[in-house]
Design an enzyme around this catalytic site. Structure first.
Site, short mmCIF file in Angstrom:
data_model
loop_
_atom_site.label_atom_id
_atom_site.label_comp_id
_atom_site.label_asym_id
_atom_site.label_seq_id
_atom_site.Cartn_x
_atom_site.Cartn_y
_atom_site.Cartn_z
N GLU A 248 40.35 32.94 67.71
CA GLU A 248 41.78 33.14 67.51
C GLU A 248 42.49 32.85 68.84
O GLU A 248 43.64 32.43 68.87
CB GLU A 248 42.00 34.60 67.10
CG GLU A 248 43.41 34.93 66.77
CD GLU A 248 43.71 36.41 66.91
OE1 GLU A 248 44.20 36.81 67.97
OE2 GLU A 248 43.46 37.14 65.94
N SER B 153 41.47 40.56 69.34
CA SER B 153 40.46 39.89 68.52
C SER B 153 40.18 38.52 69.10
O SER B 153 41.11 37.73 69.26
CB SER B 153 40.97 39.68 67.09
OG SER B 153 41.35 40.89 66.52
N ARG C 280 47.72 34.24 61.26
CA ARG C 280 47.56 33.82 62.66
C ARG C 280 47.89 32.33 62.84
O ARG C 280 47.28 31.64 63.66
CB ARG C 280 46.13 34.07 63.16
CG ARG C 280 45.69 35.54 63.15
CD ARG C 280 46.45 36.38 64.16
NE ARG C 280 45.86 37.69 64.34
CZ ARG C 280 46.10 38.77 63.59
NH1 ARG C 280 46.96 38.67 62.58
NH2 ARG C 280 45.53 39.92 63.85
N1 EPU Z 1 33.97 46.15 61.47
C1 EPU Z 1 32.65 46.45 61.79
N2 EPU Z 1 32.31 46.47 63.11
C2 EPU Z 1 33.19 46.26 64.10
C3 EPU Z 1 34.52 45.96 63.76
C4 EPU Z 1 34.89 45.91 62.45
O1 EPU Z 1 31.81 46.67 60.94
O2 EPU Z 1 32.80 46.31 65.27
C5 EPU Z 1 34.35 46.12 60.04
C6 EPU Z 1 34.59 47.48 59.42
O3 EPU Z 1 34.10 47.42 58.11
C7 EPU Z 1 36.09 47.59 59.37
C8 EPU Z 1 36.50 46.15 59.17
O4 EPU Z 1 35.54 45.39 59.89
O5 EPU Z 1 36.51 48.40 58.31
C9 EPU Z 1 37.88 45.84 59.66
O6 EPU Z 1 38.01 46.22 61.02
P1 EPU Z 1 39.44 46.52 61.68
O7 EPU Z 1 40.20 47.44 60.82
O8 EPU Z 1 39.22 46.90 63.10
O9 EPU Z 1 40.19 45.14 61.56
P2 EPU Z 1 39.74 43.66 61.89
O10 EPU Z 1 39.76 42.88 60.63
O11 EPU Z 1 38.49 43.66 62.69
C10 EPU Z 1 42.18 42.78 62.17
C11 EPU Z 1 42.99 42.03 63.20
C12 EPU Z 1 43.37 42.94 64.35
C13 EPU Z 1 44.20 44.08 63.79
C14 EPU Z 1 43.36 44.82 62.73
C15 EPU Z 1 44.14 45.88 62.02
C16 EPU Z 1 42.23 39.73 63.04
C17 EPU Z 1 41.45 38.63 63.68
N3 EPU Z 1 42.23 40.89 63.69
O12 EPU Z 1 40.97 43.17 62.80
O13 EPU Z 1 44.19 42.17 65.24
O14 EPU Z 1 44.58 44.98 64.83
O15 EPU Z 1 42.93 43.89 61.71
O16 EPU Z 1 45.08 45.30 61.18
O17 EPU Z 1 42.83 39.54 61.99
C18 EPU Z 1 44.26 40.88 67.23
O18 EPU Z 1 44.61 39.94 66.52
O19 EPU Z 1 44.11 40.76 68.48
C19 EPU Z 1 43.94 42.15 66.60
C20 EPU Z 1 43.45 43.18 67.30
#
Ligand code: EPU
Length: 338
Positions: free
Chosen positions: A333, A237, A162
Site C-alpha cells: 500500500e 499498513s 486505497r
Molecule cells: N489479523 C490477524 N493478525 C494480524 C492482523 C490482523 O489475524 O496481525 C486479522 C484478524 O482476523 C482481524 C483482521 O485481520 O480481525 C482485520 O484486522 P484489522 O481490524 O486490524 O484491520 P486490517 O484489515 O488489518 C485495515 C486497514 C487499516 C485500518 C483497519 C481498521 C488496510 C490495508 N488496512 O487493516 O488501515 O486501520 O483496517 O479499519 O486496509 C492503514 O491503511 O495504514 C491502516 C492502518
C-alpha cells in the site's frame, strides 16, 4: 525561497529512513510552491507531504519540495452541515481533533491516521468503516506542467479502496494544495458497526455515543494495535488487503476454515493481509532493525537504523512466503521510492 542542501529526510518520513535530499525547500504558501515547482535549476522536483506512506530506498537527487501550507477555514455552512477547507500541510490527526472539538462529524473514525491532509485523498485513507471519500467535497491542486490551479470534485477523484485518480491516471501530475470536507453539525451519521469500536464502547459503558466517544474509541484501538511512528518507525499498513475470487476463497477455506474474510461482491472476497502474514509466521519477527509488528502483522517497523532496502527485503520475503503458502499475491500500500 529558502533552499537547503544535503538535508536528512529521517524526520520527514514516518518510517524514519535516513534518506537524503540533495536540495530541500519547505513551501509555506501556494506562491512558494509554484516557484519551487518551476525552479529553473531543478526540473521535476520530488513532492513530500507528511511522509507517512512512503519507503525511501534511495537518496533524492535534485529538489525535495515539502508541502507545508497551513490553515483551516469554514467556507460554507447550513443548518446541518459545514464545509471546511484544510490546507494540504495540516496534520491529519490534528484536523480530526479540531472537528471533534467543534462538534463537526464525519472524520472521527479516521483519528490517529498519520500523515497530512493534502495527501489523504491520494490513497483515499480509510479505517473502521469510513473512508475519506465519504466526507470529501472537493480539492484544489496545482498542475505541475502549467502551474494552473484546478478544482477536483468528488466524481473527478475516482476514489476506490486505497485508490484515486492521483495514484493512477494523474499520477505525479498534480500537487494538492487544499481539501474541502463536508461535515455534519447535527444528526451525525455515526459508524459504530466495526467490532472493535462496539467492544470499546461497551467496555466504557457508553450507550449513546457522540463523535468524541467514537474518536476516543478509535484512538484507544489504534494505540493498542498500531505503533506510534514517533516511537517506532512505520507506515501503517504496509500491504493492501488482497481481493481474491470466490472460487479461490472456497478452495482455501477447505484447508483454512478459520480464514477471516469480507464479502465484497458475489465474485470478490477480501482477505486481511495481516492474518495471512501472521499465519505465514512473521508476526513479531525481527531481522536486524527491520521487523513485523508484534500486534498487527500488516505493519512493518523500523527499530531504529533500518535502511529502506532492508525494510523492502523483508517486505519481499513476506510477500513470497504468503504467495507460497496461500497462492495469494499481496501488494504494498506504501509508495516505494525506487
Ligand atoms: N489479523 C490477524 N493478525 C494480524 C492482523 C490482523 O489475524 O496481525 C486479522 C484478524 O482476523 C482481524 C483482521 O485481520 O480481525 C482485520 O484486522 P484489522 O481490524 O486490524 O484491520 P486490517 O484489515 O488489518 C485495515 C486497514 C487499516 C485500518 C483497519 C481498521 C488496510 C490495508 N488496512 O487493516 O488501515 O486501520 O483496517 O479499519 O486496509 C492503514 O491503511 O495504514 C491502516 C492502518
Amino acid at each position: 525561497m529558502n533552499l537547503q542542501h544535503h538535508v536528512s529526510l529521517k524526520a520527514y518520513n514516518t518510517f524514519g529512513i535516513p534518506a537524503k535530499a540533495e536540495t530541500f525547500v519547505s513551501a509555506t504558501s501556494v506562491q512558494e510552491l509554484k516557484e519551487a515547482l518551476s525552479h529553473p535549476d531543478y526540473p521535476n522536483p520530488f513532492i513530500l507531504g507528511g511522509g507517512s506512506n512512503m519507503l525511501f530506498k534511495r537518496d533524492i537527487d535534485g529538489l525535495v519540495v515539502h508541502v507545508a501550507l497551513k490553515g483551516i477555514k469554514i467556507v460554507d455552512e447550513d443548518d446541518n452541515h459545514v464545509w471546511v477547507e484544510v490546507a494540504a500541510g495540516e496534520n491529519w490527526h490534528q484536523f480530526v481533533m479540531y472537528c471533534v472539538e467543534h462538534g463537526y462529524g464525519g472524520v472521527e473514525n479516521l483519528a490517529l491516521i498519520p500523515g497530512n491532509t493534502g495527501t489523504a485523498p491520494v490513497q483515499n485513507i480509510g479505517a473502521y468503516g469510513v473512508e475519506l471519500k465519504d466526507v470529501f467535497h472537493a480539492c484544489t491542486a496545482i498542475d505541475r506542467n502549467s502551474l494552473k490551479e484546478r478544482n477536483f470534485s468528488l466524481a473527478d477523484c475516482n476514489f476506490g479502496y486505497r485508490e484515486s485518480v492521483f495514484k493512477n491516471e494523474l499520477k505525479d501530475r498534480f500537487v494538492i494544495t487544499s481539501v474541502t470536507f463536508k461535515l455534519t453539525k447535527a444528526n451525525h451519521q455515526l459508524h459504530t458497526e466495526y467490532g472493535a469500536i462496539q467492544q470499546t464502547l461497551e467496555d466504557e459503558e457508553i450507550t449513546h455515543p457522540g463523535i468524541k466517544d467514537i474518536a476516543n474509541a478509535v484512538i484507544a484501538i489504534r494505540s493498542s494495535k498500531l505503533p506510534d511512528p514517533k516511537e517506532l518507525g512505520n507506515s501503517g499498513s504496509f500491504f493492501k488487503n488482497p481481493i481474491i475470487s470466490r472460487e479461490q476463497f472456497e478452495r482455501l477455506q477447505e484447508t483454512f476454515p478459520q480464514m477471516p474474510h469480507y464479502v465484497i461482491s458475489d465474485t470478490d472476497i477480501k482477505i486481511p493481509a495481516g492474518w495471512l502474514i501472521e499465519q505465514a509466521g512473521f508476526k513479531g519477527k525481527r531481522y536486524g532493525d527491520a521487523g513485523v509488528h508484534k500486534n498487527q502483522a500488516l505493519v512493518l517497523v523500523n527499530y531504529g537504523n533500518a535502511t529502506g532496502a532492508e525494510i523492502w527485503d523483508l517486505a519481499l520475503r513476506v510477500k513470497k512466503e504468503v504467495q507460497e503458502q496461500f497462492g495469494i499475491i499481496i501488494e504494498p500500500e506504501v509508495n516505494i521510492i525506487e
